[in-house]
Design an enzyme around this catalytic site. Structure first.
Site, PDB file in Angstrom:
ATOM      1  N   GLU A  88     -16.384 -11.506 -98.512  1.00  0.00           N
ATOM      2  CA  GLU A  88     -15.217 -10.627 -98.587  1.00  0.00           C
ATOM      3  C   GLU A  88     -14.222 -10.816-100.097  1.00  0.00           C
ATOM      4  O   GLU A  88     -13.850 -10.124-100.440  1.00  0.00           O
ATOM      5  CB  GLU A  88     -14.114 -11.306 -97.623  1.00  0.00           C
ATOM      6  CG  GLU A  88     -12.841 -10.888 -97.283  1.00  0.00           C
ATOM      7  CD  GLU A  88     -12.499  -9.264 -96.613  1.00  0.00           C
ATOM      8  OE1 GLU A  88     -13.721  -8.766 -96.477  1.00  0.00           O
ATOM      9  OE2 GLU A  88     -11.532  -9.187 -96.520  1.00  0.00           O
ATOM     10  N   ASP A  89     -14.430 -12.141-100.576  1.00  0.00           N
ATOM     11  CA  ASP A  89     -13.513 -12.498-101.643  1.00  0.00           C
ATOM     12  C   ASP A  89     -14.112 -12.686-102.907  1.00  0.00           C
ATOM     13  O   ASP A  89     -13.467 -12.828-104.058  1.00  0.00           O
ATOM     14  CB  ASP A  89     -12.537 -13.665-101.050  1.00  0.00           C
ATOM     15  CG  ASP A  89     -11.678 -13.429-100.159  1.00  0.00           C
ATOM     16  OD1 ASP A  89     -11.369 -12.231 -99.590  1.00  0.00           O
ATOM     17  OD2 ASP A  89     -11.235 -14.383 -99.349  1.00  0.00           O
TER      18      ASP A  89
END
Ligand code: MN
Length: 717
Positions: A76-77
């Protein structure tokens, strides 16, 4: 921040058999992926997955889950991809990380705080966590985010996260029996949402402590002495209740802190079920029990598997105290819920307590038969919500629907106006047919047009009662009007032909003879085919000299009366073209064809082409024939279904040629069926949507021009 070796050692302490090299590799991968990213606290971002993994390993979950926790934010990051994770850690961990990532993305469409929606959202999260370890990591993730909530600067963001924790995540943790996480989540959220209340509770607790000293330690020791003195081996833990649970009790019972007797809770841990009841006996004999506070969750466990005996007594130092008595196994379940079930290699003792939780029961059965808990968690889908799907509106409102629901059901669930005017839908941003089956987490946008009205065909695929009854209601009203219009037209024509006027006097006479109340009733009966125009004419203008009502009129009256009952039973389902008017499916009339209507009792008018081969069978009852004509404007973009029979030579590419020509003529194939085949030829029945007969003839001409197409004709029977 601890280093790799320390962390690996911690995992090893919790699970000596753990795959430590896996944990070490996940540590390094996540550390490198997060690189120089920082948290709101200023700490390196990597401290977050590391803490989450710490929570997970302290619950003694497996190395796979610990690795998932370490990796949970990488996709996600960071620039890391799921493929990389799959490559380096295998499909299982990739799936788990993917699951956590998906739950995280769901947060962006989180519902408002209405409690029904919050409940739906909890169900959605559960339903999407095919592997329960996904949910466990997500809860640990939320726990660490709540522990570090104060580093976020914006108060409204803090409030939103805290409210969501209170509404969604704490109840979810409770649902799967993870009470330790639930308690801490609630208290952290409480501190943010109502810090004043919490401070006052904490202040009171401080004051109480200054007055009573180490009362918890003193009571703990006395309880332990009492139990051990009676020959029972037991461990006692005492604690102050959490500020949030004290506050809740004050709120619920509407009492002040002074009136609140039990701010302390004690827990007696013993070795066996029998010892629980022995401990209870010892406690009750020594201290007086407070009536109506006794509960036995060992004989009747809670649905989430919780087992314990609860009692309240006037205990040491005449203090009113709450005591929970349970085995160490029960305690693990009470603290960690489903995660505790995962921990056990011999889960036999948990069996009775878990009866009501099918997934836990399955887990236990699998364990007894030598299966691995990982296997269970992988293969068990949460079946609790298999009969429901949860979808979002574009604004993020959550709509729960029965499984099999379509965008039309969704539209009616939002509002009946939305349902009545829906013309199309987008599912996850892409245009989708109205009959699409919705799936968990789909975002559904309904396209509306004020010109649209509910279509009877929707009844073939909607699954909700709300949609079904709204469509039926609309169709009934529309059907009545159509029958009335049709009947009016038929009567006018009949009267005109006979040189009469359909005036009020004539109508009144017909109503009286036929015992009908309103002209619309008469029109509707004619429109539905219970009476012909000629019969009404005979009622109004009986043959000269004939004073009595002729027999055929009596018969008509009987039909009309019977028709009232029949009318209620008219099947609406499957009426495609309209309600009072249907196109015959023998000849598939198209605008521009010469047509004739055949009145059918109770069914209105069926339209045939004048050269339809089935018309011969109606020749004996000419009163049922109705002269009709098309009423389609030249600019209408309405399409009609036509059917053609095509004979193709049996050679490569022939079918391709057929569909190609049809597509080039902007017609749409809706059905294709082999009706005959030989070595040399294939015969197909092709249903195509066209505008009118001209469109159809043009297409047929183009087909005939094609070399591999042997023969083309419209179907007439
Ligand atoms: Mn996270």
């Amino acid at each position: 921040m601890i280093d790799q070796a320390d962390f690996v050692a911690r995992v090893q302490r919790n699970d000596p058999d753990a795959d430590l090299s896996l944990v070490a590799r996940a540590f390094d991968f996540s550390h490198d992926a997060h690189g120089t990213q920082t948290r709101a606290s200023g700490e390196p971002y990597f401290s977050h997955p590391l803490e989450v993994a710490g929570i997970v390993t302290d619950m003694r979950l497996d190395a796979t889950t610990v690795a998932t926790a370490l990796l949970h934010d990488t996709v996600e990051d960071t620039v890391a991809t799921l493929e990389q994770i799959d490559d380096q850690f295998g499909a299982e961990i990739a799936q788990l990380v993917d699951g956590v990532t998906k739950l995280t993305m769901l947060e962006h469409v989180r519902p408002t705080q209405r409690s029904r929606e919050a409940e739906n959202f909890r169900k959605l999260l559960l339903a999407m966590s095919n592997d329960l370890r996904v949910l466990i990591v997500k809860l640990a993730d939320r726990l660490h985010n709540m522990r570090t909530l104060s580093f976020i600067d914006q108060p409204d963001k803090r409030g939103r996260i805290a409210a969501e924790t209170m509404d969604i995540y704490a109840p979810l943790a409770e649902r799967i029996g993870m009470h330790a996480i639930k308690d801490e989540l609630e208290d952290l959220a409480f501190a943010e949402l109502n810090s004043e209340a919490r401070n006052s509770v904490v202040g009171r607790l401080d004051f109480l402590r200054s007055e009573t000293g180490d009362i918890i330690v003193r009571i703990t020791h006395e309880l332990e002495r009492t139990l051990n003195g009676a020959g029972l081996s037991a461990t006692v833990f005492g604690r102050e209740k959490r500020p949030y649970s004290i506050w809740r009790k004050m709120e619920r019972k509407n009492i002040s802190f002074e009136q609140l007797a039990d701010v302390m809770a004690f827990r007696i841990l013993v070795d066996s079920d029998d010892d629980c009841y022995r401990a209870l006996g010892i406690v009750h004999r020594r201290y007086s029990m407070v009536p109506e506070r006794f509960k036995d969750f060992i004989s009747t466990p809670k649905p989430n598997g919780y087992r314990s005996v609860h009692t309240t007594v006037i205990g040491p130092e005449r203090r009113r105290i709450e005591i929970q008595i349970r085995t160490r196994d029960m305690n693990e379940v009470a603290e960690h819920g489903v995660a505790a079930h995962w921990q056990y290699k011999d889960g036999v003792k948990l069996k009775e307590g878990a009866q009501q939780f099918s997934w836990i029961r399955q887990l236990l059965e699998m364990l007894e038969h030598g299966g691995q808990p990982e296997e269970f968690l992988e293969h068990t889908k949460l079946e609790m919500y298999q009969d429901q799907v949860f979808c979002f509106s574009p604004k993020g409102d959550l709509i729960a629907l029965p499984r099999g629901a379509t965008p039309v059901d969704f539209a009616y669930a939002v509002h009946s106006d939305v349902g009545d005017t829906c013309v199309g839908s987008k599912v996850n941003g892409r245009i989708a047919p109205l009959r699409t089956t919705l799936e968990n987490g789909d975002q559904v946008e309904i396209m509306r047009s004020s010109a649209q009205t509910p279509s009877p065909t929707w009844l073939n695929f909607v699954v909700t009662g709300k949609a079904r009854s709204a469509i039926r209601r609309f169709v009934r009203v529309q059907q009545d009007q159509q029958y009335v219009d049709l009947g009016t037209a038929i009567l006018r024509r009949a009267f005109q032909k006979a040189g009469h006027d359909l005036n009020d006097k004539a109508l009144e006479r017909a109503l009286t003879v036929l015992s009908l109340k309103t002209p619309n009733e008469l029109y509707a009966h004619v429109g539905q085919g219970f009476m012909s125009g000629k019969e009404v004419l005979d009622v109004v203008f009986p043959t000269e000299g004939e004073r009595r009502i002729p027999n055929f009129v009596r018969a008509a009256i009987r039909r009309v009366r019977a028709g009232r009952d029949v009318e209620q039973a008219i099947p609406i389902k499957g009426l495609i073209q309209g309600v009072a008017v249907h196109y015959a499916d023998c000849c598939h009339p198209l605008p521009g064809d010469r047509i004739v209507g055949i009145l059918t009792e109770g069914k209105g008018v069926r339209i045939h082409t004048i050269d339809c081969e089935t018309l011969g069978s109606f020749g004996s009852s000419p009163e049922r024939w109705l002269d009709v004509s098309w009423d389609v404007g030249p600019s209408s973009d309405e399409v009609h279904l036509g059917r053609i029979k095509v004979t193709l030579t049996n050679e490569p590419g022939a079918l391709n040629a057929l569909t190609g020509v049809i597509a080039n003529n902007n017609a749409n194939i809706t059905n294709l069926k082999v009706s005959n085949r030989s070595d040399d030829f294939f015969e197909f029945l092709v249903d195509v949507e066209v505008r009118d007969v001209k469109h159809m003839t043009g297409m047929i001409a183009a087909l005939r021009a094609e070399e591999r197409i042997h023969k083309v004709d419209r179907v007439r029977s």
